[in-house]
Design an enzyme around this catalytic site. Structure first.
Site, PDB file in Angstrom:
ATOM      1  N   CYS A 197       0.786  -1.222   0.000  1.00  0.00           N
ATOM      2  CA  CYS A 197       0.000   0.000   0.000  1.00  0.00           C
ATOM      3  C   CYS A 197       0.817   1.270   0.000  1.00  0.00           C
ATOM      4  O   CYS A 197       0.341   2.297  -0.433  1.00  0.00           O
ATOM      5  CB  CYS A 197      -0.920   0.023   1.205  1.00  0.00           C
ATOM      6  SG  CYS A 197      -1.977  -1.421   1.230  1.00  0.00           S
ATOM      7  N   ARG A 198       2.070   1.245   0.479  1.00  0.00           N
ATOM      8  CA  ARG A 198       2.823   2.484   0.453  1.00  0.00           C
ATOM      9  C   ARG A 198       2.967   2.937  -0.973  1.00  0.00           C
ATOM     10  O   ARG A 198       2.967   4.104  -1.283  1.00  0.00           O
ATOM     11  CB  ARG A 198       4.206   2.316   1.088  1.00  0.00           C
ATOM     12  CG  ARG A 198       4.862   3.684   1.299  1.00  0.00           C
ATOM     13  CD  ARG A 198       6.337   3.599   1.193  1.00  0.00           C
ATOM     14  NE  ARG A 198       6.638   2.524   0.314  1.00  0.00           N
ATOM     15  CZ  ARG A 198       7.254   1.455   0.704  1.00  0.00           C
ATOM     16  NH1 ARG A 198       7.694   1.340   1.916  1.00  0.00           N
ATOM     17  NH2 ARG A 198       7.460   0.496  -0.157  1.00  0.00           N
TER      18      ARG A 198
ATOM     19  N   ASP B 289       7.588   1.167   7.253  1.00  0.00           N
ATOM     20  CA  ASP B 289       6.191   1.444   6.926  1.00  0.00           C
ATOM     21  C   ASP B 289       5.360   0.172   6.842  1.00  0.00           C
ATOM     22  O   ASP B 289       5.891  -0.914   6.647  1.00  0.00           O
ATOM     23  CB  ASP B 289       6.124   2.160   5.570  1.00  0.00           C
ATOM     24  CG  ASP B 289       6.724   1.309   4.476  1.00  0.00           C
ATOM     25  OD1 ASP B 289       7.849   0.800   4.676  1.00  0.00           O
ATOM     26  OD2 ASP B 289       6.071   1.134   3.439  1.00  0.00           O
ATOM     27  N   GLU B 290       4.058   0.345   6.994  1.00  0.00           N
ATOM     28  CA  GLU B 290       3.080  -0.690   6.667  1.00  0.00           C
ATOM     29  C   GLU B 290       3.384  -2.054   7.258  1.00  0.00           C
ATOM     30  O   GLU B 290       3.496  -3.053   6.547  1.00  0.00           O
ATOM     31  CB  GLU B 290       2.964  -0.840   5.141  1.00  0.00           C
ATOM     32  CG  GLU B 290       2.450   0.411   4.485  1.00  0.00           C
ATOM     33  CD  GLU B 290       2.275   0.228   3.003  1.00  0.00           C
ATOM     34  OE1 GLU B 290       1.270   0.737   2.482  1.00  0.00           O
ATOM     35  OE2 GLU B 290       3.115  -0.410   2.356  1.00  0.00           O
ATOM     36  N   VAL B 291       3.534  -2.100   8.567  1.00  0.00           N
ATOM     37  CA  VAL B 291       3.749  -3.387   9.211  1.00  0.00           C
ATOM     38  C   VAL B 291       2.393  -4.029   9.502  1.00  0.00           C
ATOM     39  O   VAL B 291       1.557  -3.455  10.180  1.00  0.00           O
ATOM     40  CB  VAL B 291       4.566  -3.221  10.514  1.00  0.00           C
ATOM     41  CG1 VAL B 291       4.836  -4.571  11.142  1.00  0.00           C
ATOM     42  CG2 VAL B 291       5.861  -2.479  10.215  1.00  0.00           C
TER      43      VAL B 291
END
Lengths: 535, 535
Positions: free
Chosen positions: A17-18, B331-333
């Site tokens: 999603c990033r 990010d996004e873990v």
């Protein structure tokens, strides 16, 4: 099957999603990737039986030969050219590196090409009635490709042979006879090299019509022998940005060798700003109040000189382009300039047209069609011409492009008894984030209400890549493999519509194009064994 | 000005609707095209005075030389390399074809490059504090480029000299010190050649940071000397789809010669699926009920072996990449796998984290940051790390990427005293029909509410081209000239925001890139004098 796949792509179902932020892009749907039982076949043949028995190709000794019984052979340069191309595709490496000895497959040492009809049509131009059917039988030690005409032989070899291949039986023919691609060389000039590369890619995707939207408002790159000033004045540059007569000949022959028709479009009376630069009095002078404003509108339909010019111009065009059809455009005529011009107003009154300028448009088109008829060409026109009630020859092809409700237009055009082709859902110049090939793939051209006879009048379609935002820098990756989706829709059976199966085959087909030097863009995260070598 | 423009583009204001159908695309706004008083300058310098007096370059005899007073000269390979490149750009044809004798301009025979500071930094790597300022004075017969350091000399020559040039005085320096571009070599492998070509294009646009998102879930192309199995197992292919130590060295040196930092990103603990293939026990085993499911989640934060691995791995990374910063991701873990694992649950209880898995994430990040601190590197992290309350060194750079309300995030991050860079509005992997460069151009990075001190903490931004849908086939035309809009926003004064003026300059700048061999895509209908030569 997996053992025979030359190209593999790894896909992960991880949500990333990033790289997609929070803009609602997450609902881009990725098809599920599995292995298709049809390997990398694209477009899918009408009938195919693949066995799990795999053969290897006899590397150094493998050859493509004319079958003894074939009506066409060593003297047919179209076939010999095709053999050479496909030999290079099959053995880009193995001819040099020798054999892979690991697996002891039985081998295929020969592909026999057998043209079964007495007239192979080797020296013809392809046409809308060309027979493109073929049968391919892959067995050991000999594979046989049978086709009534050379056109089928071209389509049959498109599948490519790889270092190993399964026992296969294919019987194939196109669902639609008109499978076209429109390129626009007016908004941006497209160098010859770019056009040729895309004709090659078209052949790999079994397209058979190059619709060459060669001139338009922005520029006139077609070099006319009769009116050389048209490109002298109307091209972006009089010698670096033009197509000379030999350029055009080369493109037509390159296309013919691949079974592709070249249908040129010279769109009038609108879309003609560039024509006006080199041809005095051709366009309508617009008025601002009582005097000419200095700008010009569509072709001037009230002057005899206009029709004299058109007669000479289309006489030339009809000899330069051998195809039986010319696309005459006829779309998007802006009436405001005509309305402003007092001479036009007077003419309208004389003719009893009142204030209905579509009658004036029809008047022009009607005379143009009469002119073109004398050249013995058929014509294609954009849908407005029929919408405006112009009288058309029965063999006219109506080109449906308007985005909304194309089904209704198809119904109307075929009800009137006209042959039609569809482009409305296949405007590939529109781009968006994600896998838009699926949208093109899911279109069913015969989904409109109509009788069987009406449906038969839909002879195919065209993917359009208009030129506002594309030129040599980005055309090819923007077109492929998105246009491939249209290619399969127009070739394969109507029941071939499993998006997941298509995805698996298309990934491999795309890598095949990349390996052969066409920068076809990726469908999603993954890789090709042989990545693109350019920048 | 027009006489000095090497590149011209013709634009017509004609509405061309057949090519745009009726899908609401008509509201794509085309800027008005005029001639900019600044010619083809891009990005626009801070101060520029152009006279109408034009000089020609003394074709065969023109040369770039070191000024006598310069602290850096023949022994500085960075400058000598730059002279050679720019000589080729200036005289791709005229060196061969001799002089154009038509106009009797006064001539410029020499460009003197004068490094004024005692330490030219010729052999350094560029850094966030590098002085990139320069002054350029073009007069007859000598033009002078003065810069305190070599970095300014590189930026100054970026404007290019053409066969004729106006008398010009430029004083220039960047508005923001961090002007980056993110490329993603994990979702698709990017061949070296593609990376180098884009570093070259970055230099022409005065970018100074290549953010190399080198590994991620899909593949691990970085060849580690300490852990060679990471790429052996985790790359798409163990030798065709990897970056060897010498590849990495070459990229870093190529970038250095253009004043570009290479900031590598090794994102953990999420986005690490490919790491797990070559490093046993690095990732968390996910559970399905009471037993492992066979799939893996983020890096396992409860094992000492994890931290031993990270210490060794980042020790290597810190020596391979000379830049003072490493991007650590963060990010996004995704917590679901951690939640499923009984050992993790137990550890959570022991640590008193309750069920707040962001505490576990912070626990991991904190230890990682401590490890990286021992390598004497600074670090950059994606915004979640600070959002989750991890304790950060004061020189940490926080990377803001989330699309919604980036102004609020900038306000928050700078209020907490952290340096920050912005990417949220510059996700160039999102594409849409029409001129989206304008959207990127109109962003004002300092539009958030905050004190002057807070605004100073915004050191720049990065354009991001995530790799789901790009590889060697389409990356370069998709990136340029769209990224050029970000380049000017980050370099030029905040008041440089006239879209029409920018459009005129950008069209010419894009044609300049095309002529130099970069397939930068067109902005709209038109042409370049020298079109792209590839396919």
């Amino acid at each position: 099957m997996i053992a025979t796949l030359k190209f593999t792509t790894l896909l992960l179902a991880v949500v990333v999603c990033r790289a997609t932020q929070d803009y609602g892009y997450k609902d881009v749907e990725e098809p599920t990737l599995g292995d298709s039982q049809y390997g990398s076949l694209w477009p899918l043949p009408q009938k195919v039986q693949m066995s799990t028995v795999a053969f290897k190709l006899s590397g150094v000794s493998f050859q493509i030969v004319d079958a003894k019984e074939s009506s066409s052979g060593a003297s047919c340069s179209l076939l010999q050219n095709a053999y050479r191309r496909y030999d290079e595709y099959i053995f880009p490496i193995s001819r040099m590196q020798g054999q892979n000895k690991k697996k002891a497959f039985a081998s295929v040492s020969e592909l026999q090409v057998w043209i079964t009809s007495a007239d192979s049509e080797c020296d013809n131009y392809p046409s809308v009635t060309s027979d493109e059917s073929y049968e391919l039988s892959v067995d050991s030690p000999v594979a046989v490709l049978k086709a009534p005409k050379v056109w089928g032989a071209l389509r049959g070899r498109g599948h490519g042979f790889y270092k190993s291949i399964n026992r296969t039986e294919i019987q194939d023919f196109p669902r639609f006879t008109h499978r076209g691609l429109l390129l626009d060389s007016s908004r941006h000039f497209l160098p010859i090299k770019v056009i040729l590369a895309n004709l090659e890619a078209m052949a790999w995707n079994k397209f058979n019509v190059f619709h060459w939207h060669i001139v338009d408002d922005p520029s006139f790159p077609y070099m006319s022998r009769t009116f050389p000033q048209l490109s002298q004045q109307g091209a972006y540059h009089p010698y670096t940005h033009v197509y000379t007569p030999s350029d055009v000949k080369m493109i037509i022959e390159f296309a013919r060798l691949r079974g592709i028709r070249v249908v040129s479009e010279f769109d009038t009376p609108g879309h003609t700003q560039s024509w006006g630069k080199g041809q005095k009095d051709l366009l309508t002078p617009c008025y601002s109040g009582a005097s000419p404003s200095g700008s010009f509108g569509p072709v001037n339909p009230i002057l005899n000189t206009t029709y004299d010019f058109m007669a000479m111009f289309f006489k030339e065009v009809s000899t330069v382009f051998p195809d039986a059809y010319i696309h005459l455009g006829g779309d998007e005529v802006d009436f405001s300039c005509w309305k402003s011009n007092p001479d036009i107003q007077k003419f309208m009154a004389q003719q009893g047209f009142g204030t209905d300028y579509s009658k004036l448009e029809s008047f022009y088109i009607q005379r143009l069609l009469d002119i073109v008829t004398t050249t013995n060409k058929g014509y294609m026109i954009w849908q407005e011409v029929i919408d405006n009630g112009v009288k058309l020859k029965s063999n006219t092809v109506v080109h449906v492009w308007m985005g909304n409700k194309f089904e209704e237009e198809l119904q109307k055009v075929t009800e009137a008894g006209f042959t039609t082709i569809l482009s409305a859902p296949w405007y590939l110049d529109y781009i968006s984030y994600g896998q838009d090939w699926q949208k093109y793939y899911k279109v069913e051209p015969l989904s409109f209400n109509g009788t069987d006879a009406q449906k038969k009048l839909v002879v195919g379609g065209e993917a359009c890549l208009w030129g506002e935002y594309v030129d040599a820098t980005n055309l090819t990756p923007r077109l492929w493999p998105r246009a491939s989706a249209v290619g399969e829709r127009l070739w394969s059976d109507k029941d071939v519509k499993d998006t997941n199966d298509a995805y698996s085959r298309l990934i491999q087909h795309r890598c095949r194009m990349v390996q052969r030097g066409i920068p076809a863009e990726p469908l999603f995260t993954g890789y090709c064994a042989h990545e693109y070598k350019g920048v």
